[in-house]
Write an enzyme that holds these catalytic residues in place. Structure first.
Site, short mmCIF file in Angstrom:
data_model
loop_
_atom_site.label_atom_id
_atom_site.label_comp_id
_atom_site.label_asym_id
_atom_site.label_seq_id
_atom_site.Cartn_x
_atom_site.Cartn_y
_atom_site.Cartn_z
N GLU A 88 -152.44 -61.33 37.70
CA GLU A 88 -151.18 -60.63 37.99
C GLU A 88 -150.89 -60.57 39.49
OE1 GLU A 88 -151.06 -56.82 36.04
OE2 GLU A 88 -150.46 -57.74 34.15
N GLU B 216 -151.85 -60.85 27.84
CA GLU B 216 -152.28 -59.46 27.67
C GLU B 216 -151.23 -58.70 26.89
OE1 GLU B 216 -153.09 -57.27 31.22
OE2 GLU B 216 -154.30 -58.86 32.09
C1 GAL Z 1 -152.59 -55.42 33.55
C2 GAL Z 1 -153.86 -55.94 34.16
C3 GAL Z 1 -155.08 -55.54 33.37
C4 GAL Z 1 -155.00 -54.10 32.97
C5 GAL Z 1 -153.75 -53.89 32.19
C6 GAL Z 1 -153.59 -52.47 31.71
O1 GAL Z 1 -151.66 -55.17 34.55
O2 GAL Z 1 -153.84 -57.34 34.29
O3 GAL Z 1 -156.23 -55.77 34.16
O4 GAL Z 1 -155.02 -53.32 34.10
O5 GAL Z 1 -152.64 -54.19 32.98
O6 GAL Z 1 -152.42 -52.30 30.96
#
Ligand code: GAL
Length: 635
Positions: A119, A276
């Site tokens: 990110e 994610e």
């Molecule tokens: C994203 C990140 C992850 C985790 C996640 C939590 O921004 O890549 O490592 O922090 O959010 O929602």
């Protein structure tokens, strides 16, 4: 993981300090064991390069590697992403780590792809330190070549800002009042480019040391700081992190849909991956509402329907320590006797039935023109109204299309429009000559084009395009806007459109017709009787922000003129999307409603999730989904 049919795992994203506990001393034993274990169980690794969170020793040895915010505050270790993107010691240390990882694991049985950093820009999208200032100047030199050109582009004659030496130029640090907007715009460009430079730095190493393995990084939907049109050219496929707020599922579903459309569009329609999403709640909002039963599944299918080929989660196991311990995991604190785990296992089992969908594509007749540079410029201060923001306008235009099951792509203003019937351009404040010519070509080819207010105002330098707004589109639209009439606080005005009266807010234009016809007129105040929406053949202009009902009416007219039909005439709340390829066709039906929905379909089809043969009618449970394969003739 086997029980949940997991076949791909992101490994090591925040492991730098574990992998290199002191400078130059690497500990790979634990990662060897993890990767071997995955491979032995038929699971692949999306192996991270681990450069997103430097170990504490880097900051201690090289305090300059820490980023500095706009106010001059240094950001210390203790969280993550504490590096200045321009810093040489960060870059050297990251390079050394990636070299080690790539050399060691390039031939590992588990390695499926590389996950570079994480990110980019999520917490630190810009650094204002002296090294960044120096880097900014180098970037400006290559953009402008001469100080005279920079002074011209930045309009430095205004307020005595003319630069006589490159070293006088600094990042847009705090100043007595509005910064030079052209400088701010270039700063946005620079910050996106610098982060991309980091990605490319790692990418080049991986290509050399681990050739043939796909390389990507996780994007964040319409993340403002990074111009993903540029970034997408450097990733092998796009991957997205999706965290819509479950407390507002309706907005969340639209956001998720538009993000998918963007991810697909960034790579010309190629399949992408959800890198994610949360299995349940997150930890980082003020109030972290859980995903109710079925919502995680529904969202996952929504991404699949709109072109994703993979669904991943953050995170496997909910951690017991650290800042994210209340973020859900596929394995919750309570363990596997939980709803979250059951839903994860069910999803995994189902996804295993959908192999045929992989690689198929979504097609759209409607394009949204979307541009990061224009957004940066639009949202700089010192404008007629500070309430005009691009994502608000995009969402406002997106809703009526999404609700009608009309598929859309996003396109760069200079991108190929030839395959679309309808091109929607919400607030393209900044427009290049090439983009204006691109739109004109589309319209002369018979395409239907609609432009919303406060578009075509400036060029790429943030210089106003003179000669009457929206100058580059004036002839095409057959109008001129001599005056902008933004609304006061919460001020509603009204328009008459198609015989009905609708409210409008935020903004109105004083429009004069130069060949166009008025499709809607303002009903009150000084603009009463003046055009609010105009049409010049197939080129439309919308000089205000219509309310939702007004948008529905307007979008109906645009679809009618362009002959664009929905994927399926489904009941309200049912999203219908088609993916096609290799002579096969898949219809995804997603019920976003809390009630059962009955969908009429012509023809025979096979329900891939239940294996049932069905015809003519299908009932979908609340928040349920169906994936149908058939040679469908849809009613
Ligand atoms: C994203 C990140 C992850 C985790 C996640 C939590 O921004 O890549 O490592 O922090 O959010 O929602």
């Amino acid at each position: 993981m086997r029980e949940a049919s997991v076949n791909l795992v992101t490994v090591g994203v925040f492991s730098w300090a574990r992998l290199e506990p002191e400078p130059g001393r690497y500990e790979f034993g634990w990662l060897d064991r993890v990767l071997d274990l995955l491979a032995d169980n038929g699971i692949f690794a999306d192996l991270a390069t681990a450069t997103a969170s430097p170990p504490p020793w880097l900051a201690r040895r090289n305090p300059d590697s820490l980023p500095v915010d706009r106010e001059g505050v240094r950001l210390w270790p203790g969280a993550r992403q504490h590096y200045c993107p321009s810093n040489k010691s960060y870059r050297a240390a990251a390079t050394a780590l990636v070299e080690q990882l790539a050399t060691r694991y390039c031939d590992h049985r588990a390695l499926a792809m590389w996950h570079v950093n994480n990110e980019y820009g999520c917490h630190v999208a810009a650094c204002y330190c002296d090294r960044s200032a120096e880097h900014f100047r180098a970037w400006l030199r290559s953009r402008y070549a001469s100080l005279a050109a920079l002074n011209e582009a930045w309009g430095t004659a205004f307020w005595s800002q003319q630069y006589g030496d490159w070293d006088e130029i600094v990042p847009p640090r705090p100043a007595p009042t509005w910064r030079n907007p052209s400088q701010e715009l270039d700063w946005h460009r620079f910050c996106s480019d610098v982060l991309l430079e980091l990605f490319v730095m790692e990418r080049e190493l991986l290509e050399r040391l681990s050739s043939g393995v796909p390389i990507t990084t996780n994007f964040m939907r319409f993340f403002k700081p990074c111009d993903y049109w540029k970034w997408a050219e450097h990733v092998d496929f796009t991957a997205d992190d999706l965290y819509p707020d479950p407390s507002d599922a309706a907005t969340g579903a639209r956001e998720r849909a538009s993000a998918a459309d963007l991810m697909r569009s960034l790579k010309g329609g190629a399949p992408w991956a959800v890198m994610e999403q949360a299995p349940n709640a997150v930890n980082w909002r003020q109030r972290n509402v859980p995903k109710h039963p079925g919502l995680m599944r529904l969202g996952s299918y929504q991404s699949l329907a709109r072109g994703a080929d993979g669904i991943m989660f953050f995170q496997w196991r909910a951690s017991k320590a650290g800042a994210e311990k209340f973020h859900s995991g596929m394995v919750p604190h309570t363990g596997t006797a939980t709803r979250t785990w059951r839903e994860v296992v069910e999803l995994g089992t189902e996804l295993a039935r959908l192999d045929a969908v992989v690689g198929t594509r979504v097609s759209a007749d409607v394009a949204f023109v979307f541009d990061w540079e224009s957004r940066w410029a639009l949202e700089l201060p010192s404008k007629p109204s500070h309430d005009v923001t691009l994502m608000d306008q995009v969402a406002h235009w997106y809703r009526p299309l999404w609700e009608r099951n009309v598929m859309v792509d996003f396109v760069h203003p200079e991108g190929d429009l030839s395959s679309y019937r309808l091109v929607i351009v919400p607030n393209l404040y900044l427009v290049t000559d090439a983009a204006a010519a691109n739109v004109a070509r589309f319209v002369s080819g018979g395409g239907v084009f609609v432009l919303s207010f406060f578009s075509g105002i400036v060029d790429e330098r943030e210089h106003v395009r003179l000669g009457g707004y929206p100058a580059p589109f004036r002839e095409l639209l057959g109008i001129v806007v001599p005056e902008l009439w933004p609304h006061g606080d919460d001020e509603l005005r009204h328009v008459r459109l198609g015989g009905e009266r609708y409210a409008c807010e935020l903004w109105s234009d004083w429009i004069e017709l130069e060949g166009a016809e008025a499709v809607a007129t303002f009903e009150d105040g000084w603009l009463s009787g003046r055009p609010a929406v105009t049409r010049n053949g197939s080129a439309w202009y919308v000089g205000t922000r219509l309310d939702s009902a007004g948008m529905d009416e307007l979008v109906g007219k645009l679809l009618a003129q362009s002959g664009v039909a929905p994927t399926l005439a489904a009941p309200a709340g049912v999203e219908a999307v088609r993916r096609d390829g290799d002579g096969r066709s898949f219809l995804f039906l997603l019920n976003h409603g809390a009630q059962e929905a009955t969908v009429d379909i012509d023809g025979d089809y096979r329900d891939l999730l239940t294996d049932g043969e069905r015809a003519s009618q299908l009932t979908i449970e609340p928040f349920g989904v169906a994936v149908l394969e058939a040679m469908l003739r849809v009613r």
